[in-house]
Design a protein around this motif. Structure first.
Motif, PDB file in Angstrom:
ATOM      1  N   UNK A  81      -6.335 -16.540  42.330  1.00  0.00           N
ATOM      2  CA  UNK A  81      -4.707 -15.856  42.938  1.00  0.00           C
ATOM      3  C   UNK A  81      -5.842 -14.712  44.017  1.00  0.00           C
ATOM      4  N   UNK A  82      -6.784 -14.475  44.723  1.00  0.00           N
ATOM      5  CA  UNK A  82      -6.814 -14.065  45.892  1.00  0.00           C
ATOM      6  C   UNK A  82      -7.448 -15.565  46.511  1.00  0.00           C
ATOM      7  N   UNK A  83      -8.364 -16.415  45.698  1.00  0.00           N
ATOM      8  CA  UNK A  83      -8.082 -17.988  46.852  1.00  0.00           C
ATOM      9  C   UNK A  83      -7.369 -18.282  47.322  1.00  0.00           C
ATOM     10  N   UNK A  84      -6.313 -18.321  46.629  1.00  0.00           N
ATOM     11  CA  UNK A  84      -4.736 -18.967  46.932  1.00  0.00           C
ATOM     12  C   UNK A  84      -3.826 -18.996  47.844  1.00  0.00           C
ATOM     13  N   UNK A  85      -4.143 -16.836  47.970  1.00  0.00           N
ATOM     14  CA  UNK A  85      -2.906 -15.810  48.348  1.00  0.00           C
ATOM     15  C   UNK A  85      -3.138 -15.167  49.761  1.00  0.00           C
ATOM     16  N   UNK A  86      -4.399 -15.320  49.553  1.00  0.00           N
ATOM     17  CA  UNK A  86      -5.235 -13.786  51.169  1.00  0.00           C
ATOM     18  C   UNK A  86      -5.373 -14.727  52.022  1.00  0.00           C
ATOM     19  N   UNK A  87      -5.203 -14.399  53.305  1.00  0.00           N
ATOM     20  CA  UNK A  87      -5.267 -15.597  54.457  1.00  0.00           C
ATOM     21  C   UNK A  87      -6.682 -15.693  54.505  1.00  0.00           C
ATOM     22  N   UNK A  88      -7.030 -16.244  55.465  1.00  0.00           N
ATOM     23  CA  UNK A  88      -8.208 -17.166  56.003  1.00  0.00           C
ATOM     24  C   UNK A  88      -8.809 -16.060  56.957  1.00  0.00           C
ATOM     25  N   UNK A  90      -8.613 -12.799  55.911  1.00  0.00           N
ATOM     26  CA  UNK A  90      -8.968 -11.511  54.905  1.00  0.00           C
ATOM     27  C   UNK A  90     -10.501 -12.236  54.316  1.00  0.00           C
ATOM     28  N   UNK A  91     -10.141 -12.835  54.169  1.00  0.00           N
ATOM     29  CA  UNK A  91     -11.745 -14.031  53.535  1.00  0.00           C
ATOM     30  C   UNK A  91     -12.986 -13.940  54.389  1.00  0.00           C
ATOM     31  N   UNK A  96     -16.516 -14.285  53.122  1.00  0.00           N
ATOM     32  CA  UNK A  96     -16.444 -15.608  52.477  1.00  0.00           C
ATOM     33  C   UNK A  96     -15.378 -16.035  52.856  1.00  0.00           C
ATOM     34  N   UNK A  97     -16.792 -17.252  53.593  1.00  0.00           N
ATOM     35  CA  UNK A  97     -16.405 -18.456  54.432  1.00  0.00           C
ATOM     36  C   UNK A  97     -16.722 -19.735  53.898  1.00  0.00           C
ATOM     37  N   UNK A  98     -17.239 -20.087  52.793  1.00  0.00           N
ATOM     38  CA  UNK A  98     -17.637 -21.393  51.989  1.00  0.00           C
ATOM     39  C   UNK A  98     -16.137 -21.409  51.224  1.00  0.00           C
TER      40      UNK A  98
END
Length: 186
Positions: A81-88, A90-91, A96-98
């Motif tokens: 869910x975090x990977x699918x919905x958070x904007x890039x 924020x990541x 988290x870049x990869x």
């Protein structure tokens, strides 16, 4: 043996052997007293204290695997869910870049739903292909069909109620149809 030490916790060689009523050294039998596995040793007349042991403690392996599986599934779902919905942005701010392309967040569930649909359709189609047509005699008889056999009794002393039970067999379709559909209207 140290004072206050439980004899059942000692290795087999160091356990004290109790003398029985006849003066013969023998280990005592344990009798189960409850469903949870508690047991009490039987004592002879001269002995004082019973050795009481409780049920085995700890979790079963299936419980541990179930708990670990539930927790890891929950963690994987939260990460998805975090990977699918958070904007890039924020990541990237978190460091988290990869990570995989966001395309797969929609593609994998879609592929799974289509695969499940095709598996159900394929399974149903195979059943329709394997079923003989309604006009085929294979729907009535096959290699496992047992024809009814009449057992003739040569002894004249048997009455009508003393006849042997018929052997196991399939009921003919004509008999079934007669019982179900040949009723008199009126």
């Amino acid at each position: 043996m140290a004072p206050g030490q439980n004899p059942s916790s000692l290795p087999q060689q160091e356990r004290p052997v109790r003398m029985g009523a006849a003066g013969i050294a023998s280990p005592k039998r344990a009798v189960s007293l409850s469903r949870d596995g508690a047991s009490v040793s039987l004592l002879a007349k001269g002995e004082r204290e019973p050795v009481v042991s409780g049920p085995k403690q700890g979790a079963k392996p299936t419980e541990v695997y179930g708990f670990v599986g539930a927790i890891s599934t929950l963690v994987a779902f939260v990460v998805f869910i975090i990977w699918a919905y958070l904007p890039e942005s924020w990541l990237h701010a978190v460091g988290i870049t990869y990570y995989p392309s966001r395309y797969w967040a929609m593609a994998i569930p879609s592929y799974l739903m289509v695969a499940i649909f095709f598996i159900c359709t394929f399974y149903t189609s195979l059943n329709y292909i394997a079923t003989p047509p309604p006009h085929s005699l294979n729907t009535l008889f096959d290699e496992h069909t047992r024809q009814p056999m009449k057992v003739l009794c040569t002894s004249g002393s048997l009455g009508k109620e003393d006849q042997p039970i018929d052997s196991l067999s399939d009921i003919p379709i004509t008999t079934v149809n007669a019982l179900l559909f040949d009723h008199k209207l009126g």
